[in-house]
Design a protein around this motif. Structure first.
Motif, PDB file in Angstrom:
ATOM      1  N   THR A  73     -69.882 -23.093  53.308  1.00 25.72           N
ATOM      2  CA  THR A  73     -69.791 -22.773  52.361  1.00 25.72           C
ATOM      3  C   THR A  73     -68.294 -23.894  52.343  1.00 25.72           C
ATOM      4  O   THR A  73     -68.349 -23.768  51.538  1.00 25.72           O
ATOM      5  CB  THR A  73     -69.064 -21.547  52.836  1.00 25.72           C
ATOM      6  N   ILE A  89     -69.404 -27.000  50.406  1.00 22.54           N
ATOM      7  CA  ILE A  89     -69.822 -26.574  48.835  1.00 22.54           C
ATOM      8  C   ILE A  89     -68.092 -26.803  48.453  1.00 22.54           C
ATOM      9  O   ILE A  89     -68.528 -26.145  47.672  1.00 22.54           O
ATOM     10  CB  ILE A  89     -70.993 -26.138  49.215  1.00 22.54           C
ATOM     11  N   GLN A 119     -67.964 -21.526  40.756  1.00 22.88           N
ATOM     12  CA  GLN A 119     -69.451 -21.653  40.762  1.00 22.88           C
ATOM     13  C   GLN A 119     -69.926 -21.924  42.588  1.00 22.88           C
ATOM     14  O   GLN A 119     -70.438 -22.259  43.059  1.00 22.88           O
ATOM     15  CB  GLN A 119     -69.451 -23.785  40.769  1.00 22.88           C
ATOM     16  N   ILE A 120     -68.767 -22.020  43.209  1.00 19.29           N
ATOM     17  CA  ILE A 120     -68.768 -22.662  44.504  1.00 19.29           C
ATOM     18  C   ILE A 120     -69.119 -21.492  45.296  1.00 19.29           C
ATOM     19  O   ILE A 120     -70.018 -21.110  45.751  1.00 19.29           O
ATOM     20  CB  ILE A 120     -67.135 -23.016  45.446  1.00 19.29           C
ATOM     21  N   THR A 153     -72.643 -20.251  44.305  1.00 19.34           N
ATOM     22  CA  THR A 153     -73.602 -21.533  45.278  1.00 19.34           C
ATOM     23  C   THR A 153     -73.595 -20.566  46.674  1.00 19.34           C
ATOM     24  O   THR A 153     -74.919 -20.515  47.088  1.00 19.34           O
ATOM     25  CB  THR A 153     -73.546 -22.710  45.199  1.00 19.34           C
ATOM     26  N   HIS A 172     -75.601 -17.191  47.265  1.00 18.31           N
ATOM     27  CA  HIS A 172     -77.015 -18.400  46.582  1.00 18.31           C
ATOM     28  C   HIS A 172     -77.723 -18.186  48.029  1.00 18.31           C
ATOM     29  O   HIS A 172     -78.426 -18.103  48.758  1.00 18.31           O
ATOM     30  CB  HIS A 172     -77.611 -19.511  45.991  1.00 18.31           C
ATOM     31  N   CYS A 191     -81.143 -31.598  42.873  1.00 17.99           N
ATOM     32  CA  CYS A 191     -79.467 -31.022  43.378  1.00 17.99           C
ATOM     33  C   CYS A 191     -79.583 -29.953  44.198  1.00 17.99           C
ATOM     34  O   CYS A 191     -80.067 -29.068  43.568  1.00 17.99           O
ATOM     35  CB  CYS A 191     -78.601 -31.158  42.059  1.00 17.99           C
ATOM     36  N   TYR A 219     -76.342 -29.253  44.723  1.00 23.25           N
ATOM     37  CA  TYR A 219     -74.488 -28.590  44.487  1.00 23.25           C
ATOM     38  C   TYR A 219     -74.105 -29.849  44.527  1.00 23.25           C
ATOM     39  O   TYR A 219     -73.418 -31.007  45.203  1.00 23.25           O
ATOM     40  CB  TYR A 219     -73.797 -27.802  45.805  1.00 23.25           C
ATOM     41  N   ARG A 220     -73.712 -29.700  42.840  1.00 25.46           N
ATOM     42  CA  ARG A 220     -73.107 -31.241  42.563  1.00 25.46           C
ATOM     43  C   ARG A 220     -73.423 -32.005  42.926  1.00 25.46           C
ATOM     44  O   ARG A 220     -74.552 -32.975  42.800  1.00 25.46           O
ATOM     45  CB  ARG A 220     -71.857 -31.093  43.165  1.00 25.46           C
ATOM     46  N   CYS A 272     -74.080 -32.862  45.838  1.00 32.38           N
ATOM     47  CA  CYS A 272     -75.339 -32.687  46.828  1.00 32.38           C
ATOM     48  C   CYS A 272     -76.397 -32.982  46.785  1.00 32.38           C
ATOM     49  O   CYS A 272     -76.933 -32.024  45.930  1.00 32.38           O
ATOM     50  CB  CYS A 272     -74.074 -31.788  47.962  1.00 32.38           C
ATOM     51  N   HIS A 307     -80.418 -31.502  48.076  1.00 33.24           N
ATOM     52  CA  HIS A 307     -81.261 -31.078  49.186  1.00 33.24           C
ATOM     53  C   HIS A 307     -81.584 -31.591  50.708  1.00 33.24           C
ATOM     54  O   HIS A 307     -81.553 -30.609  51.550  1.00 33.24           O
ATOM     55  CB  HIS A 307     -82.962 -30.120  48.743  1.00 33.24           C
TER      56      HIS A 307
END
Length: 250
Positions: free
Chosen positions: A46, A49, A56-57, A60, A63, A91, A93-94, A96, A98
């Motif tokens: 957590t 990200i 959005q943080i 994500t 998720h 993608c 997150y932003r 980063c 997979h």
């Protein structure tokens, strides 16, 4: 120090350091767990990200917790399911991808196999850094070393404030039992540095706590030193005052 400012900051810190803070903050995710390894993994991913838009943080992180970890972070890590992301360049997150998530999980997997948990890994690495003559052998420097080369992990030896690493460490080490989880006992809250979030930096400048123009480690240390004069045993309690006030203004 101005007495009125000191009292104002104390009041702000206690105003925001309440259970109500949790529901709108990324710290809510590790709070879902009771086992140490689950808390550590949830918190570290957590924190990894935790940059950009707060909503959005949280979206994500939810998720990851629900669809990837399936509410079992440690079991997921040790299962090796994350290996399917090795060559996945989509993608995550932003900036980063997979495959960056794969790299992070791979490093965590090796750490848990070698040390048993992330706390032991950090403390052992800090000792190694000190033996090598590293004068800045902080807990963030240890994490930076353990995860060196992983996209999204700051380099503590290049002046970075390591905001996300100090977020994670605040969650793990502060133990007043309100917002932060305080499950690590080999480190002291006195050793923590305030996570230099944009809100914290801007509010600290506006209040005259720092006049520095760069949001770097020197600035983070200066702000922490200021709060150490107010909260000697727990300087990062001041983070709630500056962050909470900054978010509320926006």
């Amino acid at each position: 120090m101005n007495t009125d400012l000191k009292q104002h900051l104390i009041a702000l810190a206690h105003h925001y350091n309440t259970p109500d803070f949790i529901a709108s903050d990324p710290v809510q995710f590790p709070h879902r767990y009771t086992q140490k390894q689950d808390i550590e993994i949830s918190a570290f991913v957590t924190a990894w990200i935790s940059w950009g838009n707060r909503k959005q943080i949280i979206k994500t992180a939810d998720h990851i917790d629900h669809n990837i970890f399936r509410h079992k972070p440690h079991a997921y890590l040790m299962s090796g399911e994350w290996r399917t992301y090795r060559d996945d360049n989509r993608c995550f997150y932003r900036t980063c991808r997979h495959n960056d998530f794969h790299a992070l999980m791979n490093r965590l997997y090796n750490i848990y196999n070698e040390y048993g948990d992330l706390e032991n890994a950090v403390v052992t690495t800090m000792d190694t850094l000190r033996v090598s003559g590293d004068t800045a052998a902080t807990a963030a420097a240890a994490l930076s070393t353990l995860f060196s080369g992983v996209n999204g992990i700051a380099d503590a030896h290049k002046g970075s404030p390591c905001k996300r690493l100090w977020f994670f460490l605040r969650w793990m080490v502060r133990r007043d039992g309100i917002v932060d989880l305080g499950i690590w006992h080999q480190l002291s809250p006195q050793e923590l540095i305030i996570p230099l979030d944009t809100h914290v930096f801007q509010t600290a400048r506006e209040m005259g706590i720092t006049s520095r123009r760069s949001a770097d480690m020197k600035t983070a240390v200066e702000i922490t030193s200021f709060f150490r004069a107010i909260f000697p045993d727990d300087p990062t309690l001041g983070d709630f005052a500056l962050f909470g006030l900054g978010v509320s203004k926006n």
